[in-house]
Enzyme design. Structure first.
Site, PDB file in Angstrom:
ATOM      1  N   ASP A   6      16.724   5.009  26.599  1.00  0.00           N
ATOM      2  CA  ASP A   6      17.434   4.583  27.803  1.00  0.00           C
ATOM      3  C   ASP A   6      17.320   3.057  27.885  1.00  0.00           C
ATOM      4  OD1 ASP A   6      14.865   4.029  28.558  1.00  0.00           O
ATOM      5  OD2 ASP A   6      14.775   5.509  30.167  1.00  0.00           O
ATOM      6  N   SER A   7      17.943   2.463  28.895  1.00  0.00           N
ATOM      7  CA  SER A   7      17.978   0.997  28.958  1.00  0.00           C
ATOM      8  C   SER A   7      16.786   0.429  29.697  1.00  0.00           C
ATOM      9  CB  SER A   7      19.242   0.559  29.682  1.00  0.00           C
ATOM     10  OG  SER A   7      19.142   0.941  31.044  1.00  0.00           O
ATOM     11  N   GLY A   8      16.003   1.270  30.337  1.00  0.00           N
ATOM     12  CA  GLY A   8      14.895   0.775  31.144  1.00  0.00           C
ATOM     13  C   GLY A   8      15.252   0.639  32.606  1.00  0.00           C
ATOM     14  N   GLY A   9      16.541   0.666  32.906  1.00  0.00           N
ATOM     15  CA  GLY A   9      16.983   0.492  34.292  1.00  0.00           C
ATOM     16  C   GLY A   9      16.365   1.518  35.231  1.00  0.00           C
TER      17      GLY A   9
ATOM     18  N   ASP B  17      21.995  -0.212  33.721  1.00  0.00           N
ATOM     19  CA  ASP B  17      22.754   0.235  34.890  1.00  0.00           C
ATOM     20  C   ASP B  17      21.826   0.253  36.098  1.00  0.00           C
ATOM     21  OD1 ASP B  17      21.221   2.317  33.792  1.00  0.00           O
ATOM     22  OD2 ASP B  17      22.377   3.828  34.853  1.00  0.00           O
TER      23      ASP B  17
ATOM     24  N   GLN C 115      28.163   5.761  36.850  1.00  0.00           N
ATOM     25  CA  GLN C 115      27.432   5.885  38.114  1.00  0.00           C
ATOM     26  C   GLN C 115      28.439   6.218  39.216  1.00  0.00           C
ATOM     27  OE1 GLN C 115      24.259   5.982  38.829  1.00  0.00           O
ATOM     28  NE2 GLN C 115      23.297   5.325  36.907  1.00  0.00           N
TER      29      GLN C 115
ATOM     30  N   GLY D 147      22.464   8.793  37.422  1.00  0.00           N
ATOM     31  CA  GLY D 147      22.367   8.819  38.882  1.00  0.00           C
ATOM     32  C   GLY D 147      22.491  10.189  39.500  1.00  0.00           C
TER      33      GLY D 147
ATOM     34  N   ASP E 158      18.284  15.321  28.510  1.00  0.00           N
ATOM     35  CA  ASP E 158      16.855  15.040  28.355  1.00  0.00           C
ATOM     36  C   ASP E 158      16.212  15.340  29.692  1.00  0.00           C
ATOM     37  OD1 ASP E 158      17.761  12.413  29.749  1.00  0.00           O
ATOM     38  OD2 ASP E 158      15.588  12.335  29.805  1.00  0.00           O
TER      39      ASP E 158
ATOM     40  N   CYS F 239       9.612  35.773  23.052  1.00  0.00           N
ATOM     41  CA  CYS F 239       9.556  34.452  22.428  1.00  0.00           C
ATOM     42  C   CYS F 239       8.826  34.506  21.088  1.00  0.00           C
ATOM     43  CB  CYS F 239       8.852  33.477  23.376  1.00  0.00           C
ATOM     44  SG  CYS F 239       8.705  31.803  22.711  1.00  0.00           S
TER      45      CYS F 239
ATOM     46  N   CYS G 192       7.662  31.741  19.467  1.00  0.00           N
ATOM     47  CA  CYS G 192       6.994  30.460  19.216  1.00  0.00           C
ATOM     48  C   CYS G 192       5.546  30.680  18.777  1.00  0.00           C
ATOM     49  CB  CYS G 192       7.066  29.563  20.449  1.00  0.00           C
ATOM     50  SG  CYS G 192       5.766  29.839  21.668  1.00  0.00           S
TER      51      CYS G 192
ATOM     52  N   CYS H 220       3.308  32.047  21.612  1.00  0.00           N
ATOM     53  CA  CYS H 220       3.496  33.459  21.974  1.00  0.00           C
ATOM     54  C   CYS H 220       3.132  34.401  20.831  1.00  0.00           C
ATOM     55  CB  CYS H 220       4.929  33.694  22.434  1.00  0.00           C
ATOM     56  SG  CYS H 220       5.277  32.849  23.985  1.00  0.00           S
TER      57      CYS H 220
ATOM     58  N   HIS I  35       5.255  25.927  23.783  1.00  0.00           N
ATOM     59  CA  HIS I  35       6.092  27.053  24.223  1.00  0.00           C
ATOM     60  C   HIS I  35       7.302  26.565  25.023  1.00  0.00           C
ATOM     61  CE1 HIS I  35       7.504  30.719  26.079  1.00  0.00           C
ATOM     62  NE2 HIS I  35       7.496  30.034  27.207  1.00  0.00           N
TER      63      HIS I  35
HETATM   64 ZN   LIG Z   1       6.620  31.090  23.357  1.00  0.00          ZN
END
Ligand SMILES: [Zn+2]
Length: 377
Positions: A89-92, A143, A191, A218, A268, A306, A308, A311, A337
């Site tokens: 990201d830009s840090g804004g 931004d 925005q 935003g 994200d 699951c 993973c 699990c 997980h």
């Molecule tokens: Zn799992």
């Protein structure tokens, strides 16, 4: 960077993004590696659960370790030993949410570090330069992320400033080069708070500037979900279909599915990692609050469906015990997980879109999620 659109189902879409650090499939979820590390999980484990791109934060990396160290290391990829794509990201956002004193003017934003109170300035040009030092595959423009609620007058003026900053970022980006042996891309950020006409205007102006991709910023700052979904529809109605769309900082599994349905490609969020460290585990049937007493003698996996590492090897009772006695392994297993679950969700969303069953699949997933939430609260 190149974006190839593959399948569509209504407004939902799948695609591939090609970078010099490899390809990632969309819709994609990017785990958050705030300070050059996704908390409580190794880079190797991230690879094992199918992570194809991570996000890191310019504000944090700029303060520590600083651009000099990153430059000496040969960029963030080498510094953290991550050979796959990275978005910064830009840090804004952090300047507006973390730092103490902010003076926003035409030139940029002056702020005090949340660490030691030292004074710094970010300008559209300097955040491009910093991201050149970091060497992220995808960089973002500076931004102003407006708070919620936000007066329309302020949202409009702020957006105009964000648009002027976007143009300055683009100019700096076009007149500079990457410092390492790979190319970088630049995304604009839409925005406009919760005002459809400002969002529309913002998306139009940015689309004309021809960025490599577009972020919707935003949102998820306190507004009701329905309003967020409406803003996504407005933005995606204007943004070009042949460029990726990235919804910043979102969100819950439900938010992700709703946004995918409305044509978002990239996400994200700190939810899977942060909530994992707070003993909240996501599952196909909603959230499991693992420290609840009911799990103390529950010798089943967190999520029976699951596959993973967590699990396959550990029970709810054991993970609850780790949290109760504050063992670090608890944080690691929960993080593993939760990130696996988010990757599973994206993988299955892509499959559902490409086989034309997204609408039904999404409805089924939401029913499952809601069912367990009712049972556990
Ligand atoms: Zn799992």
């Amino acid at each position: 960077m190149q974006f190839v659109l593959e399948h569509t189902a209504g407004n939902a879409r799948t695609g591939k993004i090609f970078t010099d650090h490899g390809i990632f499939k969309t819709p994609v979820f990017m785990p958050v590696g705030t300070q050059g590390s996704v908390k409580a999980i190794t880079q190797k484990s991230l690879e094992e659960i199918g992570t194809e791109i991570i996000l890191s934060n310019t504000y944090h990396l700029y303060l520590r370790p600083g651009i000099e160290i990153l430059h000496q290391a040969g960029g963030l990829h080498r510094f953290m030993s991550w050979g796959h794509p990275i978005l910064t990201d830009s840090g804004g956002y952090q300047v507006f949410s973390l730092s103490d004193l902010r003076d926003i003017n035409e030139e940029g934003v002056q702020f005090r570090s949340h660490l030691d109170g030292s004074l710094h300035t970010f300008t559209p040009e300097s955040v491009v330069d910093i991201q050149r030092y970091i060497g992220s595959d995808i960089t973002m423009v500076l931004d102003e992320c407006t708070p919620y609620p936000c007066e329309k007058e302020y949202a409009s003026q702020s957006n105009e400033l964000t648009l002027r900053w976007a143009e300055r970022c683009r100019n700096r980006f076009q007149s500079s080069e990457g410092l390492y042996e790979h190319s970088q891309a630049l995304f604009g950020v839409v925005q406009g708070s919760v005002y459809p006409d400002i969002r529309e205007h913002s998306a139009k102006v940015l689309a004309d500037m021809d960025f490599n991709g577009y972020a919707i910023g935003g949102l998820a700052v306190g507004e009701p979900s329905d309003q967020m979904y409406e803003m996504i529809e407005v933005c995606n109605g204007v943004l070009p279909t042949n460029k990726p769309r990235y919804l910043m900082g979102v969100g819950t599994p439900e938010n992700l599915l709703e946004a995918i349905e409305r044509g978002v490609d990239m996400f994200d969020c700190v939810l899977p990692t942060r909530n994992g460290r707070n003993a909240q585990l996501f599952s196909q049937k909603g959230v499991v609050n693992i420290t609840n007493a009911q799990y103390k003698d529950d010798f089943t996996p967190v999520d029976i469906e699951c596959e993973c590492f967590t699990c396959r090897n550990y029970t709810r009772a054991y993970i609850r015990h780790l949290f109760m006695v504050k063992e670090i392994l608890g944080l690691q297993l929960a993080t593993h997980h939760n990130l696996y679950y988010y990757q599973w969700l994206m993988q299955n969303a892509r499959k559902a879109i490409s086989t034309g069953i997204f609408e039904n699949w999404k409805r089924e997933q939401l029913n499952l999620l809601h069912q367990e939430i009712q049972l556990t609260t």
